[in-house]
Enzyme design. Structure first.
Site, PDB file in Angstrom:
ATOM      1  N   ASP A 128       0.819  -1.224   0.000  1.00 36.62           N
ATOM      2  CA  ASP A 128       0.000   0.000   0.000  1.00 36.62           C
ATOM      3  C   ASP A 128       0.850   1.271   0.000  1.00 36.62           C
ATOM      4  O   ASP A 128       0.418   2.307   0.494  1.00 36.62           O
ATOM      5  CB  ASP A 128      -0.952   0.027   1.207  1.00 36.62           C
ATOM      6  CG  ASP A 128      -1.809  -1.217   1.305  1.00 36.62           C
ATOM      7  OD1 ASP A 128      -2.435  -1.572   0.301  1.00 36.62           O
ATOM      8  OD2 ASP A 128      -1.849  -1.837   2.389  1.00 36.62           O
ATOM      9  N   LYS A 149       2.446   2.037  -5.191  1.00 33.41           N
ATOM     10  CA  LYS A 149       3.115   1.471  -6.358  1.00 33.41           C
ATOM     11  C   LYS A 149       2.357   1.761  -7.645  1.00 33.41           C
ATOM     12  O   LYS A 149       2.961   1.935  -8.704  1.00 33.41           O
ATOM     13  CB  LYS A 149       3.274  -0.042  -6.186  1.00 33.41           C
ATOM     14  CG  LYS A 149       4.183  -0.437  -5.029  1.00 33.41           C
ATOM     15  CD  LYS A 149       4.313  -1.940  -4.890  1.00 33.41           C
ATOM     16  CE  LYS A 149       3.025  -2.601  -4.439  1.00 33.41           C
ATOM     17  NZ  LYS A 149       2.589  -2.192  -3.087  1.00 33.41           N
ATOM     18  N   GLY A 155      -3.948  -4.357  -4.320  1.00 31.67           N
ATOM     19  CA  GLY A 155      -4.752  -3.273  -4.869  1.00 31.67           C
ATOM     20  C   GLY A 155      -3.912  -2.051  -5.154  1.00 31.67           C
ATOM     21  O   GLY A 155      -3.066  -1.671  -4.358  1.00 31.67           O
ATOM     22  N   HIS A 156      -4.116  -1.455  -6.320  1.00 33.04           N
ATOM     23  CA  HIS A 156      -3.437  -0.218  -6.673  1.00 33.04           C
ATOM     24  C   HIS A 156      -4.493   0.830  -7.008  1.00 33.04           C
ATOM     25  O   HIS A 156      -5.445   0.547  -7.730  1.00 33.04           O
ATOM     26  CB  HIS A 156      -2.545  -0.383  -7.910  1.00 33.04           C
ATOM     27  CG  HIS A 156      -1.449  -1.385  -7.741  1.00 33.04           C
ATOM     28  ND1 HIS A 156      -0.726  -1.503  -6.589  1.00 33.04           N
ATOM     29  CD2 HIS A 156      -0.947  -2.311  -8.595  1.00 33.04           C
ATOM     30  CE1 HIS A 156       0.188  -2.455  -6.743  1.00 33.04           C
ATOM     31  NE2 HIS A 156       0.058  -2.975  -7.949  1.00 33.04           N
ATOM     32  N   GLN A 197       1.784  -6.169  -3.090  1.00 35.26           N
ATOM     33  CA  GLN A 197       2.103  -6.190  -1.655  1.00 35.26           C
ATOM     34  C   GLN A 197       3.422  -5.453  -1.380  1.00 35.26           C
ATOM     35  O   GLN A 197       3.657  -4.417  -1.966  1.00 35.26           O
ATOM     36  CB  GLN A 197       2.138  -7.624  -1.108  1.00 35.26           C
ATOM     37  CG  GLN A 197       0.803  -8.328  -1.080  1.00 35.26           C
ATOM     38  CD  GLN A 197       0.501  -9.055  -2.367  1.00 35.26           C
ATOM     39  OE1 GLN A 197       1.376  -9.544  -3.058  1.00 35.26           O
ATOM     40  NE2 GLN A 197      -0.757  -9.147  -2.712  1.00 35.26           N
TER      41      GLN A 197
END
Length: 427
Positions: free
Chosen positions: A13, A16, A40-41, A223
């Site tokens: 988080d 990225k 998640g991005h 991650q």
């Protein structure tokens, strides 16, 4: 060498997606090499916000080819839903490539993940419940289903039967659940075959040929370093290798091809899920970081645990990844604090420790040793160069760079694509 690795240098988080998106216009391929839709991005383009879970961030860059590598585990329903959502918003997804060797997250993997986590109770890991771990376990146990298996019904049926022979015993006798029918799983998986077919190919060959042609390839980790199955805070980790070495195995590219490894660092620290977190805050400062930083998991929707910057973790990430650069994100969130604590070492059993302890027991008992740095109150979101930052913000960045062991080449001063200060080019 035109190959770069971009990865999280904390617990994930870190931002990225924004970093990958910024580079996306300058690279030819963006490759996800591990993880699944547990990553998640969030990418902000103009006034549009995109939440990506399985797709590489490069899918938002028109000239870039996004690739899902062999090290990724793929939930076909999630992937197709994500593609559909982007298509509806006018994003061209036709260039996506998927490795035929990537493993499929089956319905029974998701079921096993959820019932196992529930069964663990207080000892649960804090997984996303999306079947990631059980799918990687099947892969290691050699009973996994790969994307290429969708195109041979006989092989697919045999593999599903072999997997369910054991899993149905566990579900019915240990967890008191109903058995899962082989035919039902096979029928569902075959239903994805035609929809995925245009994207499936030998991505290892494609990527190596691209590098031979001096194309620029960016490997994007999900991650973060401290969630790596080997090098993270085990057992509170993910089921794959987000660290730089994972890019080689997860995409089929040799280490001699990689020229730069970029670590994404948040200007403070967060993590989602259970596990040790030395700088975690349980006070008003922690709540302020969460509120101002919008710290809610893109995939899980869970509030992130928040704490001050941990230089011990940053140094560790530099070492295990061979980092050449850092991209520091969310510096703007720290605006308004008179003083900002930074963890420079740990205290363990009365002793000062400046490197990450290898012992799980020691890390659980680590207490942060803080150094206070002066804060700033000026709005930095419009800063275009390092010299535009307030002196105290400049000093904060320089201090983090010195403590972390690699140069900071870019700084995020807001969520937008254009709210970034580039100090040194990554390309």
């Amino acid at each position: 060498m035109p190959a770069l690795v971009l990865l999280g240098a904390q617990w994930g988080d870190e931002g990225k997606g924004k970093a990958t998106d910024l580079l996306g216009g300058s690279v030819d391929y963006v490759v996800r090499y591990q993880g699944g839709n547990n990553a998640g991005h969030t990418v902000v383009v103009g006034d549009q916000k995109y939440a990506l879970h399985l797709l590489p961030s490069g899918i938002l860059s028109p000239g870039c080819t996004p690739v899902i590598g062999n090290g990724v585990v793929v939930d076909p329903s999630v992937l197709l839903s994500e593609l559909s959502g982007l298509n509806e918003r006018g994003v061209d997804t036709s260039k996506l490539l998927i490795s035929g060797n990537a493993h499929i997250i089956t319905p029974y993997n998701v079921t096993v993940d959820k019932v196992t986590e529930r069964f663990l109770g207080k000892r649960k890991i804090g997984t996303t419940g999306r079947g990631i771990g059980p799918t990687y376990a099947d892969k290691i146990n050699r009973v996994g289903i790969r994307v290429q298996d969708l195109y041979d019904e006989s092989i697919l049926t045999q593999k599903v039967e072999a997997a369910l022979d054991v899993k149905n015993q566990m579900l019915t006798k240990l967890y008191n659940r109903r058995a899962i029918a082989v035919e039902q799983v096979v029928e569902e998986l075959l239903g994805y075959a035609d929809k995925l077919a245009p994207y499936v190919c030998d991505t290892v060959l494609v990527l190596n040929q691209a590098l031979e042609q001096d194309k620029v390839v960016l490997f994007e980790g999900g991650q973060g370093t401290l969630l790596d199955i080997d090098h993270g805070t085990y057992p509170f980790v993910t089921s794959s290798n987000p660290t730089a070495g994972g890019a080689c195995t997860g995409a089929g590219v040799g280490p001699t091809k990689i020229s730069r490894v970029i670590g994404i660092l948040k200007a403070y620290t967060t993590r989602v899920g259970a596990g040790p977190f030395p700088t975690e805050l349980f006070d008003e400062d922690g709540e302020a970081l969460r509120r101002i930083g919008g710290e809610r998991g893109v995939t899980t929707g869970r509030d992130r645990r928040c704490g001050w910057f941990d230089a011990v973790i940053a140094r560790y990430a530099t070492r295990v990844n061979g980092l050449t650069d850092f991209f520091l994100t969310k510096l703007d969130v720290l605006t308004g604090w008179e003083q900002i604590p930074v963890c420079v070492a740990y205290e363990i059993d009365g002793k000062r420790v400046e490197e990450l302890p290898y012992s799980q027991t020691d890390f659980h008992h680590a207490k942060p040793v803080y150094e206070m740095l002066p804060g700033w109150s000026e709005d930095i979101s419009k800063a275009k160069s390092f010299s535009d930052l307030p002196k105290n913000a400049q000093s904060y960045v320089k201090a983090l760079e010195e403590m972390s062991g690699a140069p900071i080449s870019a700084i995020g001063v807001g969520p937008g694509r254009d709210e970034t200060i580039e100090i040194n080019s990554f390309l």
